[in-house]
Design a protein around this motif. Structure first.
Motif: not given
Length: 467
Positions: A231-232, A235-236, A305, A309-311, A313, A336
């Motif tokens: 799921k990350y 975001m990447n 990741g 998941v949420d970078v 965070q 992250f």
């Protein structure tokens, strides 16, 4: 001419450093730039170009920082739309580096901007391709990451990838070397070989994707058995496309030592996730309550990741003393960037302060064998393919990546055992379960690799390659 593959095992990622005369290029660099800058200084060469094969999903590239520090332009293939200054090359465009040339081959399919870079040596011989995620050893890039609802499907992308391979890659000479962006262990493919370089001729013989009779068969085979992407990834991609904060600033902010009292206060005030990067062997004996354990000595970045998941965070670190910088660096590799401090003196300082600690009940495989009965509930957190190959009889397949779903179904009054292959993933699971108040379980040290050596009844083994 010098070609160096810089391979990073925990990401199964290959960056490339090419030098000719006094000029150099770097292809798909990692986030931290110091290793590349050190090479340039040692070789007394100037970085002329930074090539990006595509907008990466599984890691944050170092292209933006490296360009900022060296002045070298970033080059993408056709159709790329970065939010920073870059050269968008045309298909077939040639860039000269010393006495060698690099030709851009637009090879969409994994993503629409994906490109392969063809190295032509000083004798005008086509020497190697840097194939990014277009062509792996044993596989091709998954074509489901760049699909857009209502406009382009994974089937469309697979068909485009087929045409790219047929028109741009397969016609190249068999003796050309293939340097991919990833190897075995990466989530960007499903069937990658453990080797990190091969000849194109051998890939034409052994790579299943290059041996399909037609486009329809290729599409079916490439899409078959694809696991959902982590799921990350999205975001990447956004960070690689839009830019990001300077890595040196990320490192400076993260390297803030906190006493146990300060650590506790910051955790309460910030809502930060406490990430413990020590080994499972140390973590289970004692840890800061509500910590999540993802060991640094393992597939650290991909599991961070997948689990966090949420970078964006905020993260507080508990590490082995001296491993703080490495932990921050490896987190930044997958985006992250919000480490806000670490526990000074490691877990020992927390323990000596007299603050509350937590533990995971862990037993050996031998003890598990003694306790095991037909009524035992066993959760196997390995991948489905590992479970299907061989497992404890009547064990439940509960993949770690799906823990948010299956943790909701656990009966808190029923004891269960949890294991993976060797203990790394099961300790991640154990720390997550404990943090959610699920505590009626026992984790098995050494995982299935040790359970296999006991009398615990197991299913018949099936080779994973046949699953």
């Amino acid at each position: 001419m010098k070609v160096e593959q810089i391979y990073t095992g925990c990401l199964a990622q290959g960056a490339y450093y090419i030098v000719s005369e006094k000029e150099a290029v770097i292809i798909d660099p990692l986030r931290e730039t110091k290793p590349y800058l050190d090479r340039l200084e040692k070789d007394e060469v100037k970085l002329k170009y930074i090539f990006e094969t595509h907008f990466h999903a599984d890691f944050v590239s170092g292209h933006v920082d490296l360009s900022r520090k060296t002045g070298a332009p970033i080059i993408y293939g056709p159709t790329a739309t970065p939010h920073f200054e870059a050269i968008i090359a045309t298909d077939g465009q040639i860039f000269e580096v010393g006495k060698v040339k690099i030709k851009v081959l637009h090879t969409p399919g994994h993503t629409m901007e994906s490109s392969t870079f063809l190295l032509i040596d000083e004798n005008e011989k086509e020497n190697a391709i840097f194939s990014g995620d277009t062509l792996f050893l044993g596989d091709v890039g998954r074509p489901d990451l760049a699909q857009k609802a209502g406009s382009i499907t994974q089937e469309d992308l697979a068909g485009i990838l087929y045409e790219s391979l047929q028109q741009k890659i397969i016609p190249l000479p068999d003796d050309i070397l293939v340097y991919p962006a990833h190897g075995a262990g990466s989530a960007c493919g499903k069937n990658m070989q453990k080797e990190t370089v091969d000849t194109l001729g051998n890939q034409k013989k052994t790579n299943y994707a290059l041996n399909q009779p037609n486009k329809e068969a290729f599409i079916a085979e490439v899409l078959d058995g694809l696991a959902p992407p982590p799921k990350y990834f999205g975001m990447n991609v956004a960070m690689n496309k839009g830019g990001y904060e300077d890595f040196d600033s990320i490192l400076e902010k993260g390297k803030q030592p906190l006493s146990p009292e300060e650590f506790e206060n910051v955790a309460e005030d910030s809502g930060a996730l406490i990430l413990d990067t020590r080994s499972a062997a140390h973590f289970h004996k004692g840890y800061v309550p509500n910590s999540i354990n993802i060991g640094l000595k393992g597939d650290f970045a991909p599991w961070v990741g997948a689990m966090i998941v949420d970078v964006a965070q905020p993260i507080l670190l508990v590490t082995e003393v001296g491993a703080e910088e490495e932990s921050i660096t490896r987190l930044a590799r997958v985006g992250f960037d919000h480490v806000i401090g670490y526990l000074q003196g490691g877990f020992e300082s927390w323990e000596k302060s007299g603050k509350e600690i937590d533990k995971v009940k862990r037993i050996s495989a031998e003890t598990f064998a003694e306790e095991f009965s037909e009524k035992s509930v066993v959760l196997d957190v390995r991948k489905p393919s590992e479970y299907e190959a061989e497992h404890v009889n009547e064990a439940f397949s509960k993949p770690l990546v799906e823990i948010n779903d299956w943790a909701l179904t656990i009966n808190p009054n029923e004891h269960f055992y949890v294991h993976c292959a060797g203990g790394y993933r099961s300790m991640i699971a154990a720390s997550i379960l404990n943090s959610r108040g699920i505590r009626n379980f026992t984790e098995i040290e050494g995982g299935f690799s040790k359970i296999k050596e006991t009398k615990v009844p197991k299913s018949n083994f099936v080779c994973q390659s046949k699953i």
